[in-house]
Motif scaffolding. Structure first.
Motif, PDB file in Angstrom:
ATOM      1  N   ASP A  41      42.942  36.369  33.193  1.00  0.00           N
ATOM      2  CA  ASP A  41      42.449  37.565  33.810  1.00  0.00           C
ATOM      3  C   ASP A  41      42.109  37.011  35.387  1.00  0.00           C
ATOM      4  N   ASP A  42      43.161  36.831  36.264  1.00  0.00           N
ATOM      5  CA  ASP A  42      43.046  36.624  37.456  1.00  0.00           C
ATOM      6  C   ASP A  42      42.669  37.863  38.596  1.00  0.00           C
ATOM      7  N   PHE A  43      43.098  39.026  38.052  1.00  0.00           N
ATOM      8  CA  PHE A  43      43.249  40.067  39.100  1.00  0.00           C
ATOM      9  C   PHE A  43      42.144  41.288  38.865  1.00  0.00           C
ATOM     10  N   GLY A  44      41.536  41.040  37.527  1.00  0.00           N
ATOM     11  CA  GLY A  44      40.925  42.121  37.190  1.00  0.00           C
ATOM     12  C   GLY A  44      41.295  42.975  35.797  1.00  0.00           C
ATOM     13  N   GLY A  45      41.054  44.121  35.726  1.00  0.00           N
ATOM     14  CA  GLY A  45      41.598  45.002  34.502  1.00  0.00           C
ATOM     15  C   GLY A  45      42.894  45.123  34.411  1.00  0.00           C
ATOM     16  N   ASN A  46      43.738  45.135  35.560  1.00  0.00           N
ATOM     17  CA  ASN A  46      45.130  45.305  35.589  1.00  0.00           C
ATOM     18  C   ASN A  46      45.822  44.039  35.307  1.00  0.00           C
ATOM     19  N   VAL A  47      45.491  42.863  34.890  1.00  0.00           N
ATOM     20  CA  VAL A  47      45.913  41.663  34.797  1.00  0.00           C
ATOM     21  C   VAL A  47      47.366  41.899  33.812  1.00  0.00           C
TER      22      VAL A  47
ATOM     23  N   GLY B 261      52.769  50.523  45.133  1.00  0.00           N
ATOM     24  CA  GLY B 261      52.268  51.371  46.382  1.00  0.00           C
ATOM     25  C   GLY B 261      51.758  52.585  45.969  1.00  0.00           C
ATOM     26  N   PHE B 262      52.302  53.261  45.022  1.00  0.00           N
ATOM     27  CA  PHE B 262      51.823  54.705  44.558  1.00  0.00           C
ATOM     28  C   PHE B 262      50.601  54.730  43.815  1.00  0.00           C
ATOM     29  N   LEU B 263      50.101  53.611  43.236  1.00  0.00           N
ATOM     30  CA  LEU B 263      48.880  53.439  42.437  1.00  0.00           C
ATOM     31  C   LEU B 263      47.641  53.615  43.437  1.00  0.00           C
ATOM     32  N   PRO B 264      46.684  54.375  42.711  1.00  0.00           N
ATOM     33  CA  PRO B 264      45.170  54.491  43.461  1.00  0.00           C
ATOM     34  C   PRO B 264      44.558  53.206  43.846  1.00  0.00           C
ATOM     35  N   VAL B 265      44.017  53.221  44.935  1.00  0.00           N
ATOM     36  CA  VAL B 265      43.216  52.028  45.464  1.00  0.00           C
ATOM     37  C   VAL B 265      42.211  51.912  44.563  1.00  0.00           C
ATOM     38  N   ASP B 266      41.873  50.708  44.001  1.00  0.00           N
ATOM     39  CA  ASP B 266      40.914  50.364  43.066  1.00  0.00           C
ATOM     40  C   ASP B 266      40.279  48.973  43.368  1.00  0.00           C
ATOM     41  N   THR B 267      38.752  49.224  43.595  1.00  0.00           N
ATOM     42  CA  THR B 267      37.890  48.054  44.073  1.00  0.00           C
ATOM     43  C   THR B 267      37.995  47.101  42.980  1.00  0.00           C
TER      44      THR B 267
ATOM     45  N   GLY C   3      31.526  14.316  31.650  1.00  0.00           N
ATOM     46  CA  GLY C   3      31.813  14.424  33.175  1.00  0.00           C
ATOM     47  C   GLY C   3      31.005  15.459  33.755  1.00  0.00           C
ATOM     48  N   ILE C   4      31.623  15.649  34.970  1.00  0.00           N
ATOM     49  CA  ILE C   4      31.037  16.730  35.764  1.00  0.00           C
ATOM     50  C   ILE C   4      32.324  17.360  36.677  1.00  0.00           C
ATOM     51  N   GLU C   5      32.134  18.643  37.293  1.00  0.00           N
ATOM     52  CA  GLU C   5      33.192  19.258  37.890  1.00  0.00           C
ATOM     53  C   GLU C   5      32.800  20.264  38.687  1.00  0.00           C
ATOM     54  N   GLY C   6      33.170  20.376  39.886  1.00  0.00           N
ATOM     55  CA  GLY C   6      32.984  21.411  41.021  1.00  0.00           C
ATOM     56  C   GLY C   6      34.109  22.178  41.050  1.00  0.00           C
ATOM     57  N   MET C   7      33.986  23.418  41.327  1.00  0.00           N
ATOM     58  CA  MET C   7      35.058  24.462  41.747  1.00  0.00           C
ATOM     59  C   MET C   7      34.761  25.349  42.626  1.00  0.00           C
ATOM     60  N   ILE C   8      35.720  25.953  43.503  1.00  0.00           N
ATOM     61  CA  ILE C   8      35.432  26.809  44.378  1.00  0.00           C
ATOM     62  C   ILE C   8      36.709  27.765  44.427  1.00  0.00           C
ATOM     63  N   GLY C   9      36.390  29.080  44.522  1.00  0.00           N
ATOM     64  CA  GLY C   9      37.435  30.122  44.405  1.00  0.00           C
ATOM     65  C   GLY C   9      37.384  31.274  45.162  1.00  0.00           C
ATOM     66  N   GLN C  10      38.388  32.119  45.285  1.00  0.00           N
ATOM     67  CA  GLN C  10      38.294  33.303  46.189  1.00  0.00           C
ATOM     68  C   GLN C  10      39.177  34.157  45.761  1.00  0.00           C
ATOM     69  N   LYS C  11      38.696  35.727  45.657  1.00  0.00           N
ATOM     70  CA  LYS C  11      39.645  36.796  45.180  1.00  0.00           C
ATOM     71  C   LYS C  11      39.956  37.620  46.512  1.00  0.00           C
ATOM     72  N   GLN C  12      41.206  38.294  46.755  1.00  0.00           N
ATOM     73  CA  GLN C  12      41.251  39.164  47.713  1.00  0.00           C
ATOM     74  C   GLN C  12      41.898  40.442  47.113  1.00  0.00           C
ATOM     75  N   PHE C  13      41.483  41.434  47.906  1.00  0.00           N
ATOM     76  CA  PHE C  13      41.544  42.849  47.210  1.00  0.00           C
ATOM     77  C   PHE C  13      42.510  43.733  48.110  1.00  0.00           C
ATOM     78  N   GLN C  14      42.899  44.855  47.582  1.00  0.00           N
ATOM     79  CA  GLN C  14      43.900  45.645  48.296  1.00  0.00           C
ATOM     80  C   GLN C  14      43.320  46.278  49.716  1.00  0.00           C
TER      81      GLN C  14
ATOM     82  N   GLY D  66      43.249  48.928  51.332  1.00  0.00           N
ATOM     83  CA  GLY D  66      42.493  50.267  51.189  1.00  0.00           C
ATOM     84  C   GLY D  66      41.132  50.468  50.675  1.00  0.00           C
ATOM     85  N   THR D  67      40.720  49.226  50.024  1.00  0.00           N
ATOM     86  CA  THR D  67      39.401  49.155  49.313  1.00  0.00           C
ATOM     87  C   THR D  67      38.543  48.909  50.322  1.00  0.00           C
ATOM     88  N   ASN D  68      38.756  48.261  51.439  1.00  0.00           N
ATOM     89  CA  ASN D  68      37.809  47.771  52.392  1.00  0.00           C
ATOM     90  C   ASN D  68      36.933  46.584  51.667  1.00  0.00           C
TER      91      ASN D  68
END
Length: 283
Positions: A161-167, A221-227, A251-262, A264-266
């Motif tokens: 599930d990397d992208f949300g509900g549309n995965v 491109g025709f799908l509605p913009v979804d935050t 052990g121990i572990e560190g993680m950093i991550g980022q998600k980018q959105f469409q 049109g969602t601003n």
């Protein structure tokens, strides 16, 4: 959970998809691992053919699933009816120097609209992965290794599930916004990604892995913009793992991550970080 049986070259039951490359995966306490590594258990019938001590080919028919997302904001993961299984093939080569894998899956993804009309796309995905044992090149590297995986295509259900509900929505459907949902257009939503890592053994019992991952989804491109719909994910992991006895890892572990959105969602990119202590008992 796995439940399968093997008779000679034949395997039947629930286990990791034949398309996946579990061998060329970095060691992390994070169960999901770096961004987007393909991971899926499926019911399947598999045939495995060892050519020699180094090379193995396997083919499988796997339980299908045509997830879709439409212009009415419906997201469905399971198929109502899907007559053709997913067909996968995999080649693996293993030596003291490296492990190498090529994998492919062919899929019939489909949608049936409000008039009973079925649209279908024959599509698929490919994957290549490898792990290089540096100690086989120079003994000074000990057990150190480096590895990577690269994938592209209509993976859908085969990624986490990397992208949300549309995965799992490998198929996008334009069925309007009012009236009976007639299919106006449909498009396969493919994605591409990679992960790469380095593992270093400080001592025979102490080791670390540094891993990065990236995954990108091409939304129709025709799908509605979804935050809720991300189009890209990035992660980085680093850990320190101690093995006091052969059956236990701490052990121990560190993680950093980022998600980018469409666009049109601003919605600006969302960042996350995590620090965890972990332990694994091998049995």
């Amino acid at each position: 959970m796995f439940a399968y049986g093997t008779i000679g070259p034949l395997t039947l039951g629930m286990l990791n998809s034949n398309f996946l490359d579990a061998t060329d995966t970095p060691e992390t306490f994070d169960n999901g691992g770096p961004a987007g590594i393909p991971a899926e258990r499926t019911e399947q019938i598999r045939l495995t053919f060892p050519f020699n001590k180094a090379s193995i080919v396997s083919i499988a028919a796997e339980s299908p699933q045509s997830g879709y997302q439409d212009t009415r904001d419906n997201i469905e993961v399971p198929s109502v009816t899907e007559p053709m299984p997913d067909f996968s093939a995999r080649y693996q080569y293993t030596s003291k120097l490296l492990h190498f894998q090529l994998g492919a899956v062919v899929r019939d993804v489909a949608y049936t609209d409000g008039y009973g009309d079925r649209v279908s796309h024959i599509t698929g995905a490919g994957l290549v992965g490898t792990t290089l044992n540096l100690g086989a090149i120079n003994k000074g590297f000990g057990q150190d290794n480096i590895g990577a995986q690269l994938w592209s295509g209509a993976i859908g259900r085969y990624i986490p599930d990397d992208f949300g509900g549309n995965v799992a929505s490998v198929l996008a459907v334009d069925n309007g916004v009012t009236g009976t949902p007639l299919t106006i257009a449909s498009k396969v939503q493919d994605d591409q990604g990679f992960t790469a890592w380095v593992q270093h053994f400080w001592t025979a019992k102490l080791r670390s892995t540094v891993a990065i991952g990236y995954n990108h989804l091409n939304l129709a491109g025709f799908l509605p913009v979804d935050t809720a719909n991300a189009i890209a994910t990035k992660t980085a992991h680093i850990n320190l793992i101690y093995r006091p006895v052969p059956s236990v890892d701490l052990g121990i572990e560190g993680m950093i991550g980022q998600k980018q959105f469409q666009r049109g969602t601003n919605v600006p990119p969302k960042n996350a970080d995590r620090f965890e202590f972990g332990g694994i008992w091998h049995f």
